[in-house]
Structure formats: structure tokens, C-alpha cells
Motif scaffolding. Structure first.
Motif, short mmCIF file in Angstrom:
data_model
loop_
_atom_site.label_atom_id
_atom_site.label_comp_id
_atom_site.label_asym_id
_atom_site.label_seq_id
_atom_site.Cartn_x
_atom_site.Cartn_y
_atom_site.Cartn_z
N UNK A 275 88.08 114.01 146.60
CA UNK A 275 89.53 113.39 146.97
C UNK A 275 90.22 113.48 145.77
N UNK A 276 91.04 114.41 145.93
CA UNK A 276 92.25 115.13 144.81
C UNK A 276 93.11 113.73 144.63
N UNK A 277 93.35 113.51 143.35
CA UNK A 277 94.42 112.40 143.05
C UNK A 277 95.40 113.43 141.94
N UNK A 285 97.73 114.55 148.71
CA UNK A 285 97.59 115.02 150.13
C UNK A 285 97.71 116.46 150.34
N UNK A 286 98.77 117.03 149.57
CA UNK A 286 99.02 118.53 149.77
C UNK A 286 97.79 119.33 149.39
N UNK A 287 96.95 118.84 148.16
CA UNK A 287 95.81 119.67 147.88
C UNK A 287 94.64 119.53 148.77
N UNK A 292 91.14 121.52 153.32
CA UNK A 292 90.53 121.10 154.63
C UNK A 292 90.85 122.29 155.47
N UNK A 293 92.14 122.66 155.26
CA UNK A 293 92.75 123.69 156.07
C UNK A 293 91.74 125.13 156.13
N UNK A 332 96.05 113.82 155.49
CA UNK A 332 95.71 114.83 155.05
C UNK A 332 94.64 115.69 155.87
N UNK A 333 93.82 114.90 156.39
CA UNK A 333 92.69 115.58 157.21
C UNK A 333 92.09 114.50 158.31
#
Length: 801
Positions: A275-277, A285-287, A292-293, A332-333
Motif C-alpha cells: 500500500x504505497x503512501x 493512488x496513482x502509484x 495494479x495495471x 486505485x484497484x
């Protein structure tokens, strides 16, 4: 109810033997010119034999083991030294050869370990004593030292290769120091089916990399990831997939590249995404979207989940943060699960869709309701709950934690989480500090052994982990789950071949096996042999269904009430069926099947019911074992909540009580309880023989029951039922959850109350401190009774229980 005593030495193993020379010995192995100076005892692989426990005598020790193909199986041999220490006991094991065939299980598939004992000086609970407990399993180099008058466990681990022919395999363990060698026969049954590499129950058993690195001399760089890889696969081989993958997470592309081989391995059940912060602590959210993409584009997302540790085990005050993080992760996902370590509560439904409840707070009804809407439900255990619930603690039995896998399948729980398998240091209240893992069993305060299932091999010159008896036992449970999964699949296939629809209750075929082993997770007989026997029954049914899907009748068992069981037997058309010798007429027919049904009324105890199916002149019989509990069909009122006198018998702290017309299940009124906010442990108490209730002797009754309604539209009621004894003892292990707007009948079997039931002070219903007031309605407090007409209302004539 679990019974405490010497750690799980079973009564059936207390066989007569002989005492020869200075040690205990058995006639089966004593045909020798000189007697060995030690005894040999073979317990089950679920027995914990403490270093100083008395060892039962056995007439003919034999190590009996059984497993499917592609399965590990463990066994134990206990050596008890006589008056003299054993300074160089030689230990060896042969290969296992197939009886009547040429196949074998080679020595390369067999491992031997010595059981390392660790001293528990402060027991986790009062259920088990202080003492030297077997825990770490140290690779055995061929020789042992055993102090005079003490036990030394030897653990045997056998891997059954894929494709090995079914049948019985034999070999021996040889022990030798002085006198003639002791030869312990091994009888190993290989069942005629094979486990898949995949595990069908997900796990998240976390490795703490920093603690592993520190315990191995402070490794860094690629050596660090290489070391974690060893711990990771050691856990996976036990069918306990760790949460994090042993790869760097900082760079998205590097993470995906290095993670791919792990994710694609069928033995890996699930994996945790980072969970990137951002620098301010908010979700990046973008990272996360980029990660995930990329995983989705490679088809690597199915096993993924989030577990935002910044909201671990949240209380109500942190629910808004839980909702916020859940919304950001869903942005985000949207196709990735995000688990939260909390039991399902209405305050978070709609935001949280993946739940991890403590095993004592698992609400089966609520869980199934959420699962039907697409949510996921796991469970976990840690420092709490403690005995009588199953734990992974050093000073607890192994049977309870193994049964968790059976209960997981029974209750429909999808996965299991454990917070750490590698806490090699010690939490001092502020930080982790060094500890000697080989002598100090406390990694985290409150429970011996909690937080670690491995030991660091560095101390023994091993570049990797050392397993534990507790870890091996959890693997055995995970393999049991695979048996149950396999059986359920075969039952469904057989049902389909008979033309039964999707509504066929495959679970009802498995239910008798569960009922043989436990009433619930805190109420089971401490009989490891019973589990092994049920496992054998399951294995036999698997082999039969795999061999002849239509030729084996499907037998479901339902429980209309405590003392009766309804058998439904589904066969291919044209068969005749008898249950316990009574011929049955078909009660239903379909295109490819006939259904036969009979309801039996049974006395309390264990029953064996024989089902005979005859077709084309051939009769096949099978037996279903049924455990029937004592029946308490009547109610003895305790407090009916119908008068001011009923209300006055309650004492209270931080709660307002009065009669209400808003809720009643018996009589004309109910009890309204308004629990105040800002009060520590608001509670109501029904105390006092002769004033609160008729008598302090509750021993003849079956259960405490009462009805409760939660009128709040969006809040789950969470409270505890606490029992008090007149000497000041209490039992506070009975958790209750009532979802918003629901009415429930709460039943607490009195056999689960760990107090003297002849000396009861009363009951208490309490909550943790509330941020907002909470209203509940109660009615009809009663004790269940075997006979009608009894009462526990003070001043009334008391009836028999």
C-alpha cells in the motif's frame, strides 16, 4: 469441553508394559540378551509430551502413519532415559518399502528432527502448567543426548511422492547406545489419491524480514532477499503462504518482474500488495494504480489483496479512517480485495468487503450473509483469544489448532491470517529488543510462543529457518482441509452424475465428520486418535468416490433437533437401501437417482449407523458415526423481564433499565437497556442466589439462553456474557455480536463455562467504553432443562433441571 492434565497423553495409549533394568521397556522389542537403558513411547503427532512428563508404558511401540500422495506426514517417538544419561544415542531410519510390491519411499523423502524443549515459567493461562515444552525441530545428525530421567522427542517427517502406488509401506527406526538395538516398526499407509499443489484455503502468515535479518547476523542487500526467500518457501511447503512476497517493493516494474515467478507458482495461495503512501501518509493512488495495471496486464492479479496495516484492528473511533482508506484503494484497484482485521460490523459494511475476524468473534450467520453479497471473510488468532479457544501458543494443545482447519471448511471461512511467524526479538512495551529465542518463549507479552512459528537457523549454522512442532501441526491441518475440499468436489461430481441439481447439499455429506470432532471451536474432546480416525474415514470415502462415483451412495445427515438425525441416501436407480437393518422405500425419484430417507431418535453418546445398499445382487455397507449431545429441551425461567420486580433484580453500572412494550418474545414486555457513552465497561448484572435467582447450583442445567434485539439501524451490537462464581472467579470468554436490526437467541452452553457450576454468583452483560449511547432490548433469560416445569426465579418453587 477440553480437559487439562498431562499434555495430551491419551488414555488409550496407557498400555501395560514391563520394567527391565534401569529403564522402561516393552516385550515386543525386548527379545534381547541385554536390556537398553531407556524406554520408548510412540504418541500421536498431536501429543505434546513435556520433557519431565511421566511416560506411559507401551506393550508394542509402533509408529503408524498414513497420508495421500503429494502430502507430508509427521510422527513422534519419545525416548525416556533411565537412571543414567544417554550420552550418544544413535538414531537411524530405514527406507519404507511397499508390501507386496517394489515401490518405496526413499530416505531422501524422510527427515528426522530432535525436539528442542523450551521452559515456560509463566503459563499463558491456568489451563496448562509451567514446564519444559517441545517446540523447535532441530535437524537430527544421527545422535542424541538425553539427561537421566528425562524425555527426548524425535520427530519424523515423511513426504509421499506424486505417483507412488497406494498400499502399506514398512520400515523401522533404530535406536542404539548400550545393549541390543531398539527397533521401532513403521507402518505407513499410502491412500489412493493425490493432493494438488494448490491449497484451496488462502493464508497470510507474515514473515518479519527485519527480525529474520537481525537473527542471521544482520544480512543486507541481495543476501537479505535470498534469506527471506528460504523462509518464504519453507512456509509455503507447509501450505502456509506468507503475506508479503520476498521481493523489493519500492519500484513498481522491479516488483512485478521479481514477483511473477512466485505468483505463478501453484503452491502460492495469495499475496499481499504494497500500500504505497505519500510523504504526508496519504494513499498514493496513482502509484498503486500503476502497479495494479501492470499486474493485471500480465494476468497476475487473481491472488492479490491489500491489507492496510495503518488501520489494523480498528476500534469505532478509527472507522472513518477505515472507510477513507477503503474508498481510496477501491479507486486505485476496484478488482482487488482489501482486508481489514475486524469482525463484520454494520458501521463498515458497504465500505469494507474483505473481513478478518478473530476466531472467537467469528459470526457465522453474519459472515454468510456478507459472503452471499460478494464479500470475503477470513479469520485469525494471536495473543488473544486464549484457551479455551484454539491457539498457536507453546503451552496449549495441538489438537485445537489443527481442528481450526476442519472448522474453517465447516463454517465457510476462506482464509487464515497470522501476524508473524518470525518475531525472534522481544517487545518490551516500546520497541523490540534482543532475546534468546532458544530459552525465552515470550516474544510478545501475554502468550508463550505467540509471534513465531520458526526459529532462526543461524544459531545452529543453518542458513535458513528451523521449523517447530506447532508449525508442522498447522501443516497437518492445512492438508486435512485439502482432504475435505477434495471430498466435497467428489461429492458434487457424484451428485451431478446422478442427476441431482445444484441445490444438493454437499456439506451435509461432510457434516457427520465435523460432528464427531467438535461442538464448536472451544468445545471438543481432547482425543487426537479420534481426529486421526475421522481423517481415515474421510480418506476412505475419497478413494471410493474417486473409483466409482455412481456406485457409492451419497449419504447426507441433518439434525432436526439435538436428539434426532435425518438420513437421506441417494443411489443410482434400482438399488435397495437399509438403515440399521430396516428396509426403506424410495421417498423421491429423479431421472438418475432414488432417494431414501429415515429419521432416527438417538440417546446421548456416540452411535454407529449402518447403511446397506444392494444393487445387482451385490450389497455394500458403510457406517456413519454420530455424536449426540445431552438434550435440554425445556426452559427454567431465570428472569422474564415482565415486571418491575424482574427489573429490580438487575444491578447496573452505566446502564439505564426499564420495561418496554417495544420488544417481547415471552410474556407481555421486555427489558430496555440503554448503555451510556463515556463509561468504562457499562454493564448489567444478575447476581445472588435467593435474590437474583433461586439457587447457586446450576449444574443440572444445559445452557443460559436469552433473546436480544438490536434496534439500531446502522450499528452492530457487541458485548460479552461474563459468568461469576461465589469465590470471585469468573469466565469472560463469551462474545456476542448482533447485527443492526436483528433479533437473536443467544445460547451459552454451561459445559463451556470454566467455573464450578454448583457455586454460581451470577451473570454479567458488558460492553467496552462507548463513544455513543447504545440501546438493546432483552427478554426471557432462562436456563435450559432436561425436564419441564422448573424455574430459577427467586421465591418460586424450584423445579428439577
Amino acid at each position: 469441553m477440553k480437559r487439562k492434565g498431562m499434555m495430551a497423553v491419551s488414555a488409550s495409549m496407557l498400555l501395560a508394559g514391563m520394567q527391565l533394568g534401569t529403564g522402561w521397556w516393552s516385550p515386543a522389542a525386548a527379545r534381547a540378551e541385554s536390556s537398553p537403558s531407556f524406554a520408548v513411547y510412540v504418541p500421536t503427532n498431536m501429543d505434546k509430551i513435556l520433557r519431565d512428563d511421566p511416560v506411559p508404558q507401551q506393550a508394542a511401540p509402533i509408529l503408524q502413519m498414513a497420508a495421500a500422495r503429494n502430502e507430508y506426514e509427521g510422527g513422534q517417538v519419545i525416548v525416556h532415559a533411565g537412571d543414567q544419561a544417554l550420552s550418544r544415542l544413535q538414531v537411524s531410519i530405514s527406507e519404507l518399502k511397499q508390501e507386496g510390491g517394489s515401490a518405496k519411499i526413499g530416505k531422501d523423502q524422510i527427515e528426522l528432527f530432535t525436539e528442542h524443549y523450551i521452559q515456560v515459567t509463566k503459563p499463558t493461562t491456568g489451563a496448562y502448567p509451567a514446564g519444559w515444552y517441545p517446540d523447535a525441530l532441530v535437524p537430527l545428525n544421527g545422535t542424541l543426548q538425553v539427561e537421566a530421567g528425562r524425555n527426548q522427542g524425535i520427530y519424523v517427517k515423511v513426504h509421499v511422492p506424486k505417483g507412488l502406488p497406494a498400499g502399506n509401506y514398512t520400515g523401522e527406526i533404530m535406536l542404539h547406545e548400550t545393549g541390543n538395538p531398539v527397533r521401532i516398526p513403521i507402518s505407513f499407509t499410502v491412500w489412493d489419491f493425490e493432493l494438488t499443489d494448490e491449497s484451496h484455503a488462502e493464508t497470510a502468515f507474515t514473515l518479519w524480514g527485519d527480525q529474520v535479518a537481525a537473527a542471521h547476523g544482520g544480512v543486507e542487500g541481495e543476501a537479505y532477499w535470498s534469506l527471506l526467500d528460504k523462509y518464504y518457501w519453507a512456509s509455503v511447503e507447509e501450505r502456509l503462504t506468507p503475506s508479503y512476497l520476498p521481493v523489493p517493493t519500492g519500484d513498481v516494474e522491479e516488483f512485478v518482474r521479481r514477483a511473477e515467478p512466485y505468483i505463478k507458482n501453484p503452491k502460492v495461495s495469495a499475496y499481499r500488495l504494497p500500500v504505497y503512501t505519500k510523504t504526508d501518509g496519504s494513499i498514493d493512488v496513482p502509484k498503486i494504480q500503476a502497479l495494479v495495471d501492470l499486474l493485471r496486464s500480465k494476468g497476475l492479479l487473481d491472488k492479490a489483496y491489500f491489507y492496510p496495516s495503518m488501520v489494523d484492528e480498528p476500534g469505532p473511533a478509527r472507522y472513518p479512517q477505515v472507510v477513507s482508506i477503503a474508498e481510496q484503494l477501491r479507486e486505485a484497484a476496484p478488482d482487488v480485495r482489501s482486508f481489514n482485521t475486524t469482525q463484520p460490523v454494520d458501521e463498515l459494511t458497504g465500505s469494507v468487503h474483505s473481513w478478518v475476524a478473530l476466531v472467537n468473534k467469528y459470526d457465522e450467520s453474519f459472515a454468510h450473509q456478507l459472503q452471499a453479497s460478494g464479500d470475503h471473510v477470513w479469520w485469525y488468532t494471536s495473543v488473544v483469544p486464549k484457551d479455551p479457544f484454539p491457539t498457536y501458543h507453546t503451552d496449549d494443545d495441538l489438537l485445537g489448532s489443527r481442528l481450526l482447519s476442519w472448522e474453517q471448511k465447516d463454517y465457510g471461512v476462506e482464509g487464515t491470517l497470522y501476524w508473524s511467524t518470525t518475531i525472534f526479538q522481544k517487545w518490551n512495551g516500546q520497541k523490540y529488543v534482543p532475546r534468546d529465542v532458544w530459552t525465552d518463549p515470550i516474544a510478545f507479552p501475554g502468550a508463550n510462543g505467540d509471534g513465531y512459528l520458526f526459529y532462526p537457523g543461524y544459531d545452529l549454522g543453518i542458513d535458513g529457518p528451523v521449523p517447530t512442532l506447532r508449525l508442522e501441526n498447522l501443516r497437518e491441518g492445512a492438508e486435512d482441509y485439502e482432504y475435505l475440499w477434495r471430498l466435497e468436489q467428489l461429492v458434487k461430481q457424484s451428485a451431478a452424475s446422478l442427476g441431482l441439481g445444484d441445490e444438493f447439499a454437499a456439506h451435509d455429506v461432510l457434516q457427520p465428520f465435523f460432528d464427531e470432532l467438535y461442538t464448536n471451536m472451544r468445545d471438543y474432546p481432547e482425543e487426537p486418535e479420534r481426529l486421526l480416525e475421522v481423517r481415515k474415514e474421510v480418506a476412505g470415502l475419497i478413494a471410493q468416490l474417486a473409483d466409482d462415483p455412481q456406485g457409492v451412495p451419497l449419504v447426507t445427515v441433518r439434525k432436526p433437533d439435538e436428539s434426532s438425525r435425518t438420513f437421506s441416501v441417494y443411489t443410482a436407480k434400482g438399488a435397495q437401501v437399509q438403515i440399521d437393518g430396516e428396509p426403506l422405500e424410495a421417498s423421491d425419484t429423479g431421472a438418475g437417482y432414488d432417494k431414501f430417507e429415515r429419521t432416527l431418535t438417538l440417546e446421548p453418546g456416540m452411535h454407529e449407523v449402518e447403511i446397506a445398499v444392494t444393487k445387482n445382487g451385490e450389497t455394500k455397507t458403510s457406517v456413519r458415526k454420530l455424536q449426540v449431545a445431552e438434550s435440554y429441551p425445556y426452559a427454567a425461567p431465570l428472569n422474564e423481564a415482565d415486571s418491575e420486580a424482574d427489573v429490580s433484580r438487575w444491578t447496573k453500572t452505566g446502564v439505564t433499565l426499564h420495561l418496554t412494550d417495544a420488544f417481547s418474545t415471552s410474556g407481555g414486555q421486555g427489558l430496555q437497556a440503554d448503555f451510556s457513552s463515556g463509561v468504562k465497561f457499562p454493564n448489567i448484572r444478575l447476581f445472588g442466589a435467593g435474590t437474583g435467582f433461586a439457587t447457586a447450583d446450576w449444574s443440572s442445567y444445559g445452557a443460559l439462553q436469552f433473546d436480544v434485539r438490536n434496534p439500531n439501524p446502522d450499528r452492530t451490537a457487541v458485548f460479552y456474557v461474563k459468568f461469576h462464581q461465589t469465590n470471585g472467579s469468573s469466565d469472560d470468554t463469551h462474545f456476542v455480536s448482533v447485527p443492526a436490526g436483528q433479533t437473536r437467541t443467544i445460547t451459552v452452553p454451561l459445559r463451556e463455562v470454566q467455573l464450578d457450576l454448583t457455586q454460581m454468583k451470577g451473570i454479567e452483560l458488558w460492553m467496552f467504553q462507548l463513544e455513543q449511547p447504545f440501546r438493546l432490548y432483552f427478554d426471557s433469560f432462562r436456563l435450559t432443562s432436561k425436564t419441564p416445569g422448573g424455574t430459577m426465579v427467586p421465591g418460586s418453587e424450584q423445579g428439577a433441571g
